[in-house]
Motif scaffolding. Structure first.
Motif, PDB file in Angstrom:
ATOM      1  N   ILE A 532       0.806  -1.096  -0.050  1.00  0.00           N
ATOM      2  CA  ILE A 532      -0.036   0.078  -0.228  1.00  0.00           C
ATOM      3  C   ILE A 532       0.957   0.998  -0.048  1.00  0.00           C
ATOM      4  CG2 ILE A 532      -1.604   1.451   1.320  1.00  0.00           C
ATOM      5  CD1 ILE A 532      -2.796  -1.306   2.354  1.00  0.00           C
ATOM      6  N   ALA A 533       1.843   1.185   0.686  1.00  0.00           N
ATOM      7  CA  ALA A 533       2.581   2.345   1.088  1.00  0.00           C
ATOM      8  C   ALA A 533       3.761   2.718  -0.145  1.00  0.00           C
ATOM      9  CB  ALA A 533       3.572   2.278   2.380  1.00  0.00           C
ATOM     10  N   SER A 534       3.997   1.629  -0.842  1.00  0.00           N
ATOM     11  CA  SER A 534       5.106   1.742  -1.979  1.00  0.00           C
ATOM     12  C   SER A 534       4.867   2.952  -2.929  1.00  0.00           C
ATOM     13  CB  SER A 534       5.366   0.514  -2.830  1.00  0.00           C
ATOM     14  OG  SER A 534       6.650   0.654  -3.682  1.00  0.00           O
ATOM     15  N   PRO A 535       3.751   2.954  -3.724  1.00  0.00           N
ATOM     16  CA  PRO A 535       3.512   4.194  -4.626  1.00  0.00           C
ATOM     17  C   PRO A 535       3.350   5.458  -3.868  1.00  0.00           C
ATOM     18  CG  PRO A 535       1.492   3.044  -4.377  1.00  0.00           C
ATOM     19  CD  PRO A 535       2.341   2.257  -3.641  1.00  0.00           C
ATOM     20  N   TRP A 536       3.115   5.860  -2.570  1.00  0.00           N
ATOM     21  CA  TRP A 536       2.977   7.003  -2.112  1.00  0.00           C
ATOM     22  C   TRP A 536       4.259   7.450  -1.372  1.00  0.00           C
ATOM     23  CZ3 TRP A 536      -0.679   9.898  -3.415  1.00  0.00           C
ATOM     24  CH2 TRP A 536      -2.019   9.298  -3.472  1.00  0.00           C
ATOM     25  N   GLN A 537       5.184   6.433  -1.114  1.00  0.00           N
ATOM     26  CA  GLN A 537       6.487   6.601  -0.985  1.00  0.00           C
ATOM     27  C   GLN A 537       7.064   7.634  -1.978  1.00  0.00           C
ATOM     28  OE1 GLN A 537       7.777   2.725   0.179  1.00  0.00           O
ATOM     29  NE2 GLN A 537       7.362   2.998   2.410  1.00  0.00           N
ATOM     30  N   ASN A 538       7.072   6.918  -3.216  1.00  0.00           N
ATOM     31  CA  ASN A 538       7.617   7.564  -4.461  1.00  0.00           C
ATOM     32  C   ASN A 538       7.248   8.671  -4.575  1.00  0.00           C
ATOM     33  OD1 ASN A 538       9.359   5.104  -4.701  1.00  0.00           O
ATOM     34  ND2 ASN A 538       7.678   4.073  -6.023  1.00  0.00           N
ATOM     35  N   TYR A 539       5.785   8.910  -4.568  1.00  0.00           N
ATOM     36  CA  TYR A 539       5.230  10.254  -4.907  1.00  0.00           C
ATOM     37  C   TYR A 539       5.644  11.296  -3.767  1.00  0.00           C
ATOM     38  CZ  TYR A 539       1.657  13.762  -5.626  1.00  0.00           C
ATOM     39  OH  TYR A 539       1.197  14.884  -5.955  1.00  0.00           O
ATOM     40  N   SER A 540       5.897  10.947  -2.443  1.00  0.00           N
ATOM     41  CA  SER A 540       6.214  11.910  -1.652  1.00  0.00           C
ATOM     42  C   SER A 540       7.669  12.366  -1.698  1.00  0.00           C
ATOM     43  CB  SER A 540       6.032  11.488   0.028  1.00  0.00           C
ATOM     44  OG  SER A 540       6.647  10.140  -0.019  1.00  0.00           O
ATOM     45  N   PHE A 541       8.180  11.255  -2.185  1.00  0.00           N
ATOM     46  CA  PHE A 541       9.888  11.748  -2.415  1.00  0.00           C
ATOM     47  C   PHE A 541      10.037  12.868  -3.044  1.00  0.00           C
ATOM     48  CE2 PHE A 541      14.052  11.231  -3.969  1.00  0.00           C
ATOM     49  CZ  PHE A 541      14.750  11.039  -2.964  1.00  0.00           C
ATOM     50  N   GLN A 542       9.239  12.603  -4.500  1.00  0.00           N
ATOM     51  CA  GLN A 542       9.320  13.620  -5.624  1.00  0.00           C
ATOM     52  C   GLN A 542       8.719  14.872  -4.971  1.00  0.00           C
ATOM     53  OE1 GLN A 542      10.732  13.287  -8.498  1.00  0.00           O
ATOM     54  NE2 GLN A 542      11.122  10.940  -7.812  1.00  0.00           N
ATOM     55  N   SER A 552       4.387   9.849  10.962  1.00  0.00           N
ATOM     56  CA  SER A 552       3.826  11.090  11.261  1.00  0.00           C
ATOM     57  C   SER A 552       2.286  10.893  10.957  1.00  0.00           C
ATOM     58  CB  SER A 552       4.263  12.055  10.395  1.00  0.00           C
ATOM     59  OG  SER A 552       4.210  11.729   9.055  1.00  0.00           O
ATOM     60  N   GLN A 553       1.450  11.757  11.544  1.00  0.00           N
ATOM     61  CA  GLN A 553       0.030  11.964  11.235  1.00  0.00           C
ATOM     62  C   GLN A 553      -0.198  11.981   9.749  1.00  0.00           C
ATOM     63  OE1 GLN A 553      -2.558  10.682  13.374  1.00  0.00           O
ATOM     64  NE2 GLN A 553      -3.484  10.863  11.437  1.00  0.00           N
ATOM     65  N   ASN A 554       0.653  13.058   9.020  1.00  0.00           N
ATOM     66  CA  ASN A 554       0.440  13.422   7.680  1.00  0.00           C
ATOM     67  C   ASN A 554       0.516  12.434   6.818  1.00  0.00           C
ATOM     68  OD1 ASN A 554       2.186  16.253   8.728  1.00  0.00           O
ATOM     69  ND2 ASN A 554       0.100  16.431   7.894  1.00  0.00           N
ATOM     70  N   TRP A 555       1.576  11.553   7.072  1.00  0.00           N
ATOM     71  CA  TRP A 555       1.617  10.348   6.203  1.00  0.00           C
ATOM     72  C   TRP A 555       0.426   9.202   6.326  1.00  0.00           C
ATOM     73  CZ3 TRP A 555       4.059   8.309   2.363  1.00  0.00           C
ATOM     74  CH2 TRP A 555       4.148   6.688   2.439  1.00  0.00           C
ATOM     75  N   ALA A 567      -3.595  14.190  -0.594  1.00  0.00           N
ATOM     76  CA  ALA A 567      -1.986  13.908  -0.283  1.00  0.00           C
ATOM     77  C   ALA A 567      -1.201  15.207  -0.507  1.00  0.00           C
ATOM     78  CB  ALA A 567      -1.510  12.825  -1.285  1.00  0.00           C
ATOM     79  N   ASP A 568      -1.610  16.088  -1.546  1.00  0.00           N
ATOM     80  CA  ASP A 568      -0.706  17.242  -1.610  1.00  0.00           C
ATOM     81  C   ASP A 568      -0.900  18.292  -0.350  1.00  0.00           C
ATOM     82  OD1 ASP A 568       0.090  16.579  -3.962  1.00  0.00           O
ATOM     83  OD2 ASP A 568      -1.570  17.555  -5.601  1.00  0.00           O
ATOM     84  N   GLN A 569      -2.108  18.445   0.128  1.00  0.00           N
ATOM     85  CA  GLN A 569      -2.485  19.085   1.150  1.00  0.00           C
ATOM     86  C   GLN A 569      -1.604  18.606   2.311  1.00  0.00           C
ATOM     87  OE1 GLN A 569      -6.756  18.961   1.723  1.00  0.00           O
ATOM     88  NE2 GLN A 569      -7.175  20.112  -0.038  1.00  0.00           N
ATOM     89  N   GLU A 570      -1.596  17.275   2.659  1.00  0.00           N
ATOM     90  CA  GLU A 570      -0.880  16.867   3.821  1.00  0.00           C
ATOM     91  C   GLU A 570       0.757  16.749   3.471  1.00  0.00           C
ATOM     92  OE1 GLU A 570      -2.073  15.667   6.509  1.00  0.00           O
ATOM     93  OE2 GLU A 570      -4.239  15.790   5.764  1.00  0.00           O
TER      94      GLU A 570
END
Length: 608
Positions: A532-542, A552-555, A567-570
């Protein structure tokens, strides 16, 4: 063929470890000398004995001996010449590598034969100079299984026992010698503890003196005098090796040294003898006890070679370090750090190994002058690693013991002390040893030590696997288990019919928890937290330009929503709260653009 340094070292270790008897040790050395003499006289060497076959098998590294249909080893297939470059450079070319070795070359490798044996060999060689020996002569002087010829039996073979007369006794046939061995006799002089001559030492027996003798031999035991290129040296052979140690001496120093003592004849050293020796300094540098009493500098040297290597593992396999240590042993002094640092071992060793050498001053654990700092470090590590291993679930770390009484924890701690395991390696190996599900390979040295000594109690088996599965399915927040929960999960794995079945059972439980945490309306029920986390890990890094803290709560909000706008807001909030440069710069550019200011008009930071 003459034994190589590796074979001589193995032979010595076999003797002191009890694998072979002193009679077998003497037999191997004698048979090798006989073969050298026969080879030098262009005669076929004698077949190998069973003891020699086992010795070569243990020391051979590349070429294994070939045995024919009759069970006789083909000597030509045995590699008795391979040696490391360090040995060749230090000690020169041994006799078996020469095209035509002389008797002097052979004596330099193995020491001279007995007087009677020399006369027999010289008589044979003299006859060969005139005509070929007949087969009958060779057969008559063929050594028996103990290496003795009929002529030697005719003169008598000396045998010794703790209750025998000080001068020893003699046997005159193979059968009598065999019976003597069965009766507890030895070919080597021993301390006499029973009978009229009780109290006579082995050295006194060998010299022909008894405890009641008026005078004891004061000659230098096993010393030789070499002359080479006009210079003279007092020489001893290092026990169990092909190495000689030499000390320079003038004529006046020799006269003083041997005053009142039996003085050996001076020998013109051959090039081979010379390159087989190491210069240790002037004769005045010898230990005072050696000079005043005439004792061999190697008294007690081979009493227990295995004990000597405790704390000094390099004694077994590094000839340069061995040679340097011998120098300190004979001269009764410490080897300086500068001397150690000039060796190849120093250059190739780890910092931990070098630190131990300096702290211990190159001394063994059993030495009377073992440094206090070294002993303290040794004891502290033994306490520390016993506690560490028990805390890791190795409950019997102090009860699994070797033949010398050393426990697993002590052996392991000593590996750390000696620098063979660093702190990281030690931690890894304790985890591997305590939990078979950790996936870490147990070091071969540990496996070999444990062989035949018992099984390790792994009371924490399953812990590593349970912890890894929890992180995979629930993530770093919900998968951070307390000790009680971790113990329960590990029990599921440990108590199943095998660890794989236990892991499957635990995964079903964790899958149910994941469905509660992450809605199945958004995520498939078979997806793990990691998936579940893998695609959002890549997006957040970019977005952020760095990895996001997944506790963190944002994550968590990003994962729970599975929505890009959210996701952009957080991620923006996370970036501003943590002063992440990329987010701050992007936000300031967007604000500037909204009021008509270009990016070039925005100054990043202010000088101070």
């Amino acid at each position: 063929m003459a034994l190589t340094p590796q074979e001589n070292r193995q032979l010595l270790i076999d003797l002191v470890s009890g694998r072979i008897s002193k009679a077998e040790y003497d037999e191997v050395l004698y048979n090798q000398r006989v073969r050298d003499l026969r080879t030098a006289s262009n005669k076929a060497p004698n077949p190998l004995t069973e003891t020699e076959k086992r010795l070569f098998t243990r020391t051979s590294q590349n070429t294994q001996p070939t045995v024919n249909d009759q069970g006789v080893v083909d000597v030509s297939t045995i590699d008795t010449t391979t040696r490391s470059p360090g040995i060749t450079n230090q000690f020169g070319t041994p006799p078996q590598d020469l095209d035509s070795p002389s008797l002097g070359d052979i004596y330099a490798q193995g020491g001279g034969l007995g007087t009677e044996q020399e006369e027999i060999v010289e008589e044979i060689i003299d006859k060969e100079d005139e005509e070929d020996l007949t087969e009958e002569v060779v057969v008559v002087e063929e050594p028996d299984e103990y290496g003795y010829t009929p002529s030697q039996y005719k003169a008598g073979i000396a045998i010794y026992r703790k209750d025998a007369p000080a001068g020893g006794e003699r046997v005159f046939s193979t059968e009598s010698l065999k019976q003597a061995f069965n009766d507890g006799y030895s070919l080597t002089a021993v301390d006499i503890t029973e009978g009229p001559d009780a109290g006579t030492s082995a050295e006194e027996v060998a010299s022909g003196a008894t405890s009641g003798s008026a005078e004891l031999s004061t000659g230098f035991v096993d010393s030789q005098i070499w002359e080479y290129e006009g210079n003279k040296f007092v020489v001893w052979q290092v026990p169990g090796t092909m190495m000689y140690m030499r000390y320079a001496a003038s004529d006046s120093e020799l006269d003083s040294l041997y005053s009142g003592r039996e003085r050996p004849d001076e020998v013109q050293a051959s090039d081979t003898m010379w390159t087989s020796s190491v210069y240790f300094g002037n004769v005045n540098e010898l230990d005072e006890k050696v000079i005043t009493t005439g004792d061999s500098p190697f008294v007690g040297f081979v009493d227990n070679f295995e004990k000597a290597t405790l704390g000094r593992p390099w004694l077994k396999d590094d000839d340069e370090m061995f040679s340097l240590w011998v120098e300190g042993y004979v001269e009764d002094r410490d080897i300086t750090t500068e001397e150690w640092s000039n060796t190849e071992w120093w250059n190739n060793s780890t910092k931990e190994e070098r630190d131990w050498l300096v702290t211990s001053k190159g001394r063994g654990i059993g030495d009377a002058d073992f440094p206090a700092d070294a002993k303290t470090l040794l004891d502290q590590n033994r306490i520390l690693y016993l506690e560490t291993m028990k805390n890791a679930g190795i409950a019997n770390a102090d009860t699994i013991r070797d033949a010398n009484g050393n426990s697993l924890a002590e052996w392991f701690a000593d590996k750390v002390t000696f620098g063979e395991f660093d702190a990281v390696k030690a931690s890894e190996q304790i985890q591997a040893l305590s939990d078979v599900t950790s996936g870490i390979q147990v070091d071969e040295r540990l496996t070999n030590w444990l062989e035949g000594k018992g099984e390790v109690d792994q009371t924490r088996t399953g812990y590593a696997s349970a912890r890894a599965l929890a992180l995979e399915w629930l993530g770093p927040v919900y998968g951070a288990l307390d000790e009680a929960t971790l113990q329960d999960y590990a029990g599921i794995i440990r108590n199943a019919e095998n660890p794989d079945v236990g892991a499957d059972l635990l995964q079903e439980d964790l899958k149910s928890q994941r469905k509660v945490l992450f809605n199945t309306d958004i995520y498939d029920e078979n997806l793990t937290y990691k998936q579940i986390a893998s695609p959002w890990q890549n997006y957040s890094f970019q977005f952020l330009g760095e990895r996001m803290d997944e506790t963190s709560q944002n994550w968590l909000n990003v994962l729970l929503s599975n929505d890009q706008n959210t996701a952009d807001q957080e991620l923006t909030a996370y970036g501003l709260n943590n002063n992440i440069v990329k987010v701050v710069d992007t936000l300031s550019d967007n604000i500037a653009n909204s009021v008509g200011v270009t990016q070039t008009g925005v100054q990043r930071g202010f000088s101070t």
